[in-house]
Every structure is written in C-alpha cells, then in structure tokens.
Design a protein around this motif. Structure first.
Motif, PDB file in Angstrom:
ATOM      1  N   ASN A 235       0.816  -1.209   0.000  1.00 45.52           N
ATOM      2  CA  ASN A 235       0.000   0.000   0.000  1.00 45.52           C
ATOM      3  C   ASN A 235       0.849   1.258   0.000  1.00 45.52           C
ATOM      4  O   ASN A 235       0.544   2.224  -0.698  1.00 45.52           O
ATOM      5  CB  ASN A 235      -0.933  -0.014   1.218  1.00 45.52           C
ATOM      6  CG  ASN A 235      -2.109  -0.939   1.032  1.00 45.52           C
ATOM      7  OD1 ASN A 235      -3.152  -0.549   0.517  1.00 45.52           O
ATOM      8  ND2 ASN A 235      -1.943  -2.178   1.439  1.00 45.52           N
TER       9      ASN A 235
ATOM     10  N   ILE B 297      -4.193   0.060  -4.219  1.00 42.95           N
ATOM     11  CA  ILE B 297      -5.108   1.074  -3.703  1.00 42.95           C
ATOM     12  C   ILE B 297      -6.279   1.341  -4.638  1.00 42.95           C
ATOM     13  O   ILE B 297      -7.444   1.342  -4.209  1.00 42.95           O
ATOM     14  CB  ILE B 297      -4.343   2.377  -3.403  1.00 42.95           C
ATOM     15  CG1 ILE B 297      -3.426   2.163  -2.202  1.00 42.95           C
ATOM     16  CG2 ILE B 297      -5.312   3.538  -3.139  1.00 42.95           C
ATOM     17  CD1 ILE B 297      -2.552   3.337  -1.856  1.00 42.95           C
TER      18      ILE B 297
ATOM     19  N   ALA C 200     -10.188   0.869  -3.712  1.00 46.86           N
ATOM     20  CA  ALA C 200     -11.067   2.037  -3.655  1.00 46.86           C
ATOM     21  C   ALA C 200     -12.309   1.833  -4.519  1.00 46.86           C
ATOM     22  O   ALA C 200     -13.437   2.115  -4.098  1.00 46.86           O
ATOM     23  CB  ALA C 200     -10.305   3.280  -4.104  1.00 46.86           C
TER      24      ALA C 200
ATOM     25  N   VAL D 257     -11.701   3.074   6.191  1.00 44.92           N
ATOM     26  CA  VAL D 257     -10.452   2.474   5.719  1.00 44.92           C
ATOM     27  C   VAL D 257      -9.560   2.235   6.930  1.00 44.92           C
ATOM     28  O   VAL D 257      -9.358   3.135   7.747  1.00 44.92           O
ATOM     29  CB  VAL D 257      -9.711   3.397   4.724  1.00 44.92           C
ATOM     30  CG1 VAL D 257      -8.390   2.774   4.306  1.00 44.92           C
ATOM     31  CG2 VAL D 257     -10.579   3.708   3.520  1.00 44.92           C
TER      32      VAL D 257
ATOM     33  N   TYR E  49      -6.070   6.265   0.010  1.00 45.87           N
ATOM     34  CA  TYR E  49      -7.388   5.652  -0.167  1.00 45.87           C
ATOM     35  C   TYR E  49      -8.490   6.704  -0.173  1.00 45.87           C
ATOM     36  O   TYR E  49      -9.416   6.654  -0.990  1.00 45.87           O
ATOM     37  CB  TYR E  49      -7.664   4.627   0.939  1.00 45.87           C
ATOM     38  CG  TYR E  49      -7.141   3.258   0.631  1.00 45.87           C
ATOM     39  CD1 TYR E  49      -7.803   2.403  -0.253  1.00 45.87           C
ATOM     40  CD2 TYR E  49      -5.961   2.804   1.209  1.00 45.87           C
ATOM     41  CE1 TYR E  49      -7.312   1.143  -0.537  1.00 45.87           C
ATOM     42  CE2 TYR E  49      -5.461   1.535   0.925  1.00 45.87           C
ATOM     43  CZ  TYR E  49      -6.147   0.715   0.061  1.00 45.87           C
ATOM     44  OH  TYR E  49      -5.656  -0.530  -0.236  1.00 45.87           O
TER      45      TYR E  49
ATOM     46  N   GLY F 259      -6.958  -1.877   4.209  1.00 46.89           N
ATOM     47  CA  GLY F 259      -5.986  -1.113   3.442  1.00 46.89           C
ATOM     48  C   GLY F 259      -4.534  -1.425   3.723  1.00 46.89           C
ATOM     49  O   GLY F 259      -3.664  -0.561   3.580  1.00 46.89           O
TER      50      GLY F 259
ATOM     51  N   SER G 134      -8.310  -5.685  -0.479  1.00 44.91           N
ATOM     52  CA  SER G 134      -7.604  -5.122  -1.633  1.00 44.91           C
ATOM     53  C   SER G 134      -6.795  -6.175  -2.374  1.00 44.91           C
ATOM     54  O   SER G 134      -6.516  -6.027  -3.567  1.00 44.91           O
ATOM     55  CB  SER G 134      -6.694  -3.970  -1.201  1.00 44.91           C
ATOM     56  OG  SER G 134      -5.740  -4.406  -0.251  1.00 44.91           O
TER      57      SER G 134
END
Length: 279
Positions: free
Chosen positions: A75, A98, A102, A116, A128, A189, A213
């Motif tokens: 991330n 990311i 999102a 998040v 994010y 995240g 993610s």
C-alpha cells in the motif's frame, strides 16, 4: 509469446503474499515472481522519496526477468509509485493495490459511508481517501491506523478472543456509537490485514462489508489479462520467491500469509540496490 511470461509482484516484505495468494487462486495458470524487499522493511516509516527509489529498484529487478505485468503488492509503494513506475516502464502494465480497493469499496457501499483501516503511513498519505473521493465525491470516508495488526499477522495471531479484543479496541474510533449506524463498508488497506479477516468480520458484524484489496487487485489483473489476451493457457503455473535479506526468516513468517508451501532452500536472496530504472 508474451502470454507465457511471468507476472512480477513486489512488496516490502511478507504482507504482499496475500496479494500473491489471490492472484494464484484466480489465475492458477500464471507463472509468478515474488520479490520481498525484506532488507528494507517496513516501507511505511520511510520518506516518499526513499520508497520511490526502493520501488524503482524492485521493479527493475523484476523487469530484468522479462515479466509481462507488474503488481505493487504494498500500500505504501502503491500510494506514491504506481504512476512513476508506469512512466518508467511504458511497455508493462503496472497495478497497485489502492485503486482496485477504492473502486471495490464504492461498488460495495449502499450508503456512501466507507471506513479504511491501514498502517499509519498509508492513512496519513490519504491515498485511499483521495482515490475513493475521486470516483465518488459524495462518499464519506473515515480512516483509522491499525499498525498493531501487522505484528499480530506476522506472529500468526489471527483468531481467538484476545485477537478479537485487540481488533475491537483498534476499531473503536470507527465503530463508536455515532459512526456504527453509518459505515457499511470497511477497506482492509494493508496487505497484512486479510490474515485477520475472520476476526475483523466478527468485530464489525454482518452489516459491514469487508473489502479485501488483495482480492480486488487480483480481479483487476485477471480482467486486464483477458482484455489483452495475455492469459497463460497452462494448467498450473510456478512461483519463484526472491528476497533481499534472510530467506530463513521470510520462510518462517510467510507461512502465516501464503497458502502454499515455501521451503527456505527455494528462496533466492538477491541484491537489488544496483538495479537502475529502465526508463
């Protein structure tokens, strides 16, 4: 043929193995090369300039192995280096974690209230938040750092009453009485966090959808390969593991993140600091 070339995946350490898992499960025929920059982990405490330099070197090391696609399974690096690496490597698609996360959160929410959770660096970077609001300006986004989850994940503490108690305490700011009725989507995240998914789900309850993610990134990679007709047609691909520090520790910690078996003797230690960007 480009179809037969491997997919390159890099992370600062072991967390990106959750992304590797998702890609491997969704695209079993693909050959994969995973690079963990374990000598310089974590990236989250480093400056953006340092992370970009590390990302350049990791990408150069992977592109030197003739990959067809690059995934940034980190991330922190995704927040600062996706566009930069794409410019340096125009012939290879570059995916971060990311943007897919999102977009998936926007698709999942029914009331535009999204939370998040990530490491402190990712939260402070607001990557994010920015990505979500770019696609849905009406969204309400709250972000909470949960860096302690990284240690829990790496130590193999994924389930149980103690883990759930820690998760509950860390999530208290986004699950307090005045927020709980609003938030219906929670983005994991950090690539470490899927290891705690079961415990997080118990704490937040059925009314909150968890967005992983790792899974959404794998889905985006699969869609791209289909559209570009780059799928590898073999039945089962191979996975190569590269690290920049002690293969023994990587093998020990990796078992908490990777569903397959990794033997220390199968892990290659390399020095990536001499690699320079191609572009």
């Amino acid at each position: 043929m480009r179809n037969n070339l491997p997919i390159g995946v890099f992370d600062s350490g072991v967390g990106g193995l959750t992304v590797l898992n998702a890609i491997k499960d969704l695209l079993p025929g693909e050959d994969l090369v995973y690079l963990g920059d374990t000598a310089r982990v974590p990236y989250g405490t480093k400056s953006a300039a340092s992370v970009i330099r590390y990302a350049e070197q990791a990408a150069a090391a992977l592109t030197s192995r003739d990959i067809k696609l690059l995934v940034i399974a980190c991330n922190t690096a995704s927040a600062v280096a996706v566009e930069h690496l794409q410019q340096l490597n125009p012939g290879i698609a570059v995916f971060g974690v990311i943007e897919p996360g999102a977009q998936a959160s926007i698709a999942a929410t029914t009331n535009n209230h999204i939370a998040v959770i990530a490491t402190e660096g990712t939260v402070n970077n607001q990557a994010y938040q920015t990505a979500i609001l770019k696609h849905n300006p009406d969204a309400s986004v709250v972000a909470q750092p949960c860096s302690l989850f990284v240690a829990l994940a790496e130590e193999g503490w994924h389930n149980g009453e103690l883990v759930e108690a820690i998760v509950s305490e860390c999530l208290r700011p986004v699950l307090r009485a005045d927020c709980q009725s609003k938030i219906d989507t929670l983005v994991l995240g950090c690539t470490h966090f899927p290891a705690l998914k079961q415990s997080i789900a118990k704490v937040v309850g059925d009314q909150v959808t968890l967005v992983d993610s790792a899974q959404t990134t794998a889905a985006a990679v699969r869609q791209f390969l289909i559209e570009k007709e780059l799928l590898n047609k073999q039945e089962r691909g191979e996975v190569c593991f590269l690290v920049t520090d002690d293969p023994g520790r990587f093998a020990r910690v990796a078992k908490h993140f990777y569903t397959g078996q990794i033997r220390e003797g199968e892990i290659q230690q390399i020095d990536i600091q001499h690699f320079s960007p191609i572009g």
